[in-house]
Enzyme design. Structure first.
Site, PDB file in Angstrom:
ATOM      1  N   TYR A   1       0.898  -1.371  -0.294  1.00 38.12           N
ATOM      2  CA  TYR A   1      -0.060  -0.002  -0.078  1.00 38.12           C
ATOM      3  C   TYR A   1       0.690   1.211   0.033  1.00 38.12           C
ATOM      4  O   TYR A   1       1.779   1.206   0.778  1.00 38.12           O
ATOM      5  CB  TYR A   1      -0.940   0.097   1.180  1.00 38.12           C
ATOM      6  CG  TYR A   1      -1.818   1.313   1.375  1.00 38.12           C
ATOM      7  CD1 TYR A   1      -3.050   1.390   0.479  1.00 38.12           C
ATOM      8  CD2 TYR A   1      -1.598   2.182   2.497  1.00 38.12           C
ATOM      9  CE1 TYR A   1      -3.656   2.583   0.497  1.00 38.12           C
ATOM     10  CE2 TYR A   1      -2.612   3.265   2.399  1.00 38.12           C
ATOM     11  CZ  TYR A   1      -3.579   3.301   1.542  1.00 38.12           C
ATOM     12  OH  TYR A   1      -4.546   4.437   1.659  1.00 38.12           O
TER      13      TYR A   1
ATOM     14  N   ASP B   1       9.172   3.135   0.197  1.00 36.17           N
ATOM     15  CA  ASP B   1       8.254   3.544   0.810  1.00 36.17           C
ATOM     16  C   ASP B   1       8.310   3.160   2.393  1.00 36.17           C
ATOM     17  O   ASP B   1       8.065   2.234   2.746  1.00 36.17           O
ATOM     18  CB  ASP B   1       6.859   3.263   0.542  1.00 36.17           C
ATOM     19  CG  ASP B   1       5.799   3.857   1.073  1.00 36.17           C
ATOM     20  OD1 ASP B   1       5.843   4.398   1.980  1.00 36.17           O
ATOM     21  OD2 ASP B   1       4.563   3.636   0.647  1.00 36.17           O
TER      22      ASP B   1
ATOM     23  N   LYS C   1       3.739   8.957   9.086  1.00 34.68           N
ATOM     24  CA  LYS C   1       3.505   8.349  10.576  1.00 34.68           C
ATOM     25  C   LYS C   1       4.499   9.016  11.384  1.00 34.68           C
ATOM     26  O   LYS C   1       4.394  10.002  11.937  1.00 34.68           O
ATOM     27  CB  LYS C   1       3.375   6.840  10.308  1.00 34.68           C
ATOM     28  CG  LYS C   1       2.347   6.482   9.462  1.00 34.68           C
ATOM     29  CD  LYS C   1       2.010   5.227   9.161  1.00 34.68           C
ATOM     30  CE  LYS C   1       0.595   4.981   8.064  1.00 34.68           C
ATOM     31  NZ  LYS C   1       0.700   4.074   7.263  1.00 34.68           N
TER      32      LYS C   1
HETATM   33  C1  LIG Z   1      -0.172   4.544   5.697  1.00 40.26           C
HETATM   34  C2  LIG Z   1       0.927   4.452   4.645  1.00 40.26           C
HETATM   35  C3  LIG Z   1       0.791   5.357   3.516  1.00 40.26           C
HETATM   36  C4  LIG Z   1      -0.125   6.266   3.392  1.00 40.26           C
HETATM   37  O1  LIG Z   1       0.069   7.518   4.329  1.00 40.26           O
HETATM   38  P1  LIG Z   1      -0.929   8.435   4.700  1.00 40.26           P
HETATM   39  O2  LIG Z   1      -0.620   9.322   5.501  1.00 40.26           O
HETATM   40  O3  LIG Z   1      -2.194   7.451   5.505  1.00 40.26           O
HETATM   41  O4  LIG Z   1      -1.534   9.093   3.453  1.00 40.26           O
HETATM   42  C5  LIG Z   1       1.582   5.096   2.505  1.00 40.26           C
HETATM   43  N1  LIG Z   1       2.562   4.053   2.142  1.00 40.26           N
HETATM   44  C6  LIG Z   1       2.570   3.279   3.591  1.00 40.26           C
HETATM   45  C7  LIG Z   1       3.581   2.123   3.363  1.00 40.26           C
HETATM   46  C8  LIG Z   1       1.742   3.341   4.549  1.00 40.26           C
HETATM   47  O5  LIG Z   1       1.672   2.268   5.604  1.00 40.26           O
END
Ligand SMILES: *Cc1c(COP(=O)(O)O)cnc(C)c1O
Length: 409
Positions: free
Chosen positions: A128, A223, A251
Site C-alpha cells: 500500500y 516507501d 507516520k
Molecule cells: C500509511 C501508509 C501510506 C499512506 O500514508 P497516509 O498518511 O495514510 O496517506 C503510504 N505508504 C505506506 C507504506 C503506509 O503504511
C-alpha cells in the site's frame, strides 16, 4: 461520513463490529467515549512509537501554537526538521515536507517520472502506498480488508501505467523490466511489507531490486512511511543496508500530526519546482505545528536510541506467545502480525490463506479483554516504548489463553 468514519479500516467492518469512539489517549492506553480503556497495539497505525500524548511533544506543540498555526511561508523549523531527517537517513540529500504519506509517495513517483522521462511504474501486489490513483492497484491495507482489489473511480489509463510484481519474487520484477525495457520510471516498494500484515523481505530481495533498478535505469523508491524511524533511526534502508534513490516517510516523522516527507538523490529532487519542471506544492506543507511535533519526536528518538532494543524485545515476546498458539507469525523489529493460517507467509498469495473469520473472533475476544489490535488481518501490530514489561506480560498471557480456547483456527 461514509461508514461513520474518515478512513475505512476504522469502521471495523471486516471484524463485524461497530467501532469505539476515542475520547483520549495517554501512554499505551486509549479511552473510549463509553468509559472503556484499551491497551493499544495500533498506535494510530504507527506514529505512536513512544505512546500517546508524549509530554514533551505536547508541550512543544502548545508553545508553537502561540506563534501562529500556519504561515504559508518558510520557517527555520522546517530546515531543522529536514536536517534531523537527513542526519538519520543520509540518502535524503534533498527533500520536501508534505501532509500525508499518500502525498509523499504520489510526489516521489512524479519526481521519478519527471527525472527519467518514463511513464510506467512497478509496484508489488499487497503493498500500500496511499490512495493516489496510480497506486490503488492491488494495494493492501483497507483495500484488502474490504475485499476491494481495485478502487472504483480510477481511470483504466492510470492503472495501465502501473505494472504489478509479486513481493519476494525477483523474477516477476525482471520479467516486467524486460517486457517494458526503457519505459519503467521506478520500482516502488515497502521495504518491509506491512499493509498485508507484516511480510518481511527475504534475504537479498531488496539488494537484488537495487541491482535490477540500476540495470534498467529505473529509480528505486522505498516507501518508508511505516518503517521509517521504526526499524531504527535509519529506517529499513539502515536496517537492511540497501540505499534507494528516493524515500518516503510519514507516520512517526510527524510525531502524531499530519506531516510526511519525500526525498533522496539531489539530482532527482532538483527536478521539483521551482528548481525543475516537476510541479508539487501545498498550502499547509511544512506546517509549523506539525513540524514542531515531528522535530520533537525525532529529537526524542535520537536521544533515546535504546528504545529500539526495548520495543524489539517486547515484540519478540509477543511473537513467541503467538507462536505458541500455533499461528504463523511474522515480525521485523517492533512490527508483527499473527496470521490465522498454518502456512508460511511470504507474499500476497500466502497472506490470502488466512482465515479472516477466525481473525475477527480473535479480535473481538481481545477487545473484550481490553486489548486493541488492528481490526484487520491485513494490518500490522505496532509495539511502542510505552508498552511496559507488565503490559507485554499481560498481553502474552491473554494470547496464550486465547490459544487454549480452541477458537484459533
Ligand atoms: C500509511 C501508509 C501510506 C499512506 O500514508 P497516509 O498518511 O495514510 O496517506 C503510504 N505508504 C505506506 C507504506 C503506509 O503504511
Amino acid at each position: 461520513m461514509p461508514g461513520g468514519v474518515n478512513s475505512p479500516v476504522r469502521a471495523f467492518r471486516s471484524v463485524g463490529r461497530t467501532p469505539f469512539f476515542v475520547e483520549k489517549a495517554k501512554g499505551a492506553y486509549l479511552y473510549d467515549a463509553d468509559g472503556n480503556r484499551y491497551l493499544d497495539y495500533v498506535c494510530s497505525w504507527g506514529p505512536g512509537i513512544l505512546g500517546h500524548a508524549v509530554p514533551s511533544v505536547v508541550e512543544a506543540v502548545q508553545k508553537a501554537c502561540e506563534n501562529g498555526l500556519t504561515f504559508g511561508a518558510p520557517t527555520e523549523k522546517e530546515v531543522e526538521l529536514a536536517q534531523l531527517i537527513q542526519s538519520c537517513v543520509p540518502s535524503m540529500e534533498m527533500m520536501r515536507l508534505v501532509n500525508s504519506g499518500t502525498e509523499a509517495v504520489m510526489s516521489a513517483v512524479r519526481a521519478a517520472r519527471g527525472f527519467t522521462g518514463r511513464e510506467k511504474i512497478i509496484k508489488f501486489t499487497g503493498c500500500y502506498h496511499g490512495h493516489s490513483d496510480g497506486l490503488l492497484v492491488k494495494a493492501g491495507s483497507g483495500l484488502l480488508t474490504g475485499s476491494v482489489p481495485d478502487s472504483a473511480g480510477v481511470p483504466a489509463g492510470y492503472a495501465a501505467a502501473t505494472l504489478l510484481a509479486e513481493y519476494n519474487d525477483i523474477e516477476s520484477v525482471r520479467r516486467l523490466l524486460e517486457e517494458n525495457e526503457g519505459q519503467v520510471a521506478c520500482i516502488v516498494v515497502e521495504p518491509v511489507a506491512a499493509n498485508m500484515g507484516v511480510v518481511p523481505p527475504e534475504e537479498g530481495f531488496l539488494a537484488v531490486l537495487r541491482e535490477a533498478a540500476d540495470a534498467s535505469g529505473a529509480l528505486l523508491i522505498f516507501d518508508e512511511v511505516i518503517t521509517g524511524f521504526r526499524l531504527g533511526l535509519g529506517g529499513a534502508q539502515g536496517y537492511y543496508g540497501v540505499t534507494p534513490d528516493l524515500s518516503t516517510f510519514g507516520k512517526i516523522v510527524g510525531g502524531g500530526m499530519p506531516l510526511a516527507a519525500y526525498g533522496g538523490r539531489r539530482d532527482v529532487m532538483s527536478c521539483v519546482a521551482p528548481c525543475g519542471a516537476v510541479y508539487q506544492a501545498g498550502t499547509l506543507s511544512g506546517n509549523p505545528i506539525a513540524v514542531t511535533a515531528g522535530t520533537e519526536m525525532l529529537k526524542l528518538l535520537i536521544a533515546h536510541p535504546e528504545i529500539y532494543a526495548q520495543i524489539d524485545q517486547s515484540a519478540a515476546r509477543l511473537e513467541e506467545a503467538y507462536r505458541e498458539t500455533g499461528l504463523t507469525v511474522n515480525r521485523v523489529g517492533s512490527l508483527l502480525s499473527p496470521f490465522f493460517t498454518r502456512e508460511k507467509v511470504r507474499d500476497y498469495q500466502s497472506v490470502m490463506t488466512s482465515d479472516t473469520a477466525a481473525f475477527a473472533r480473535y479480535f473481538g475476544w481481545m477487545l473484550e479483554k481490553g486489548i486493541y489490535v488492528a481490526p484487520s488481518q491485513f494490518e500490522a501490530m505496532f509495539v511502542s516504548a510505552a508498552h511496559s514489561a507488565e503490559m507485554i506480560d499481560m498481553t502474552c498471557d491473554m494470547v496464550k489463553e486465547y490459544g487454549k480456547s480452541g477458537m484459533i483456527l
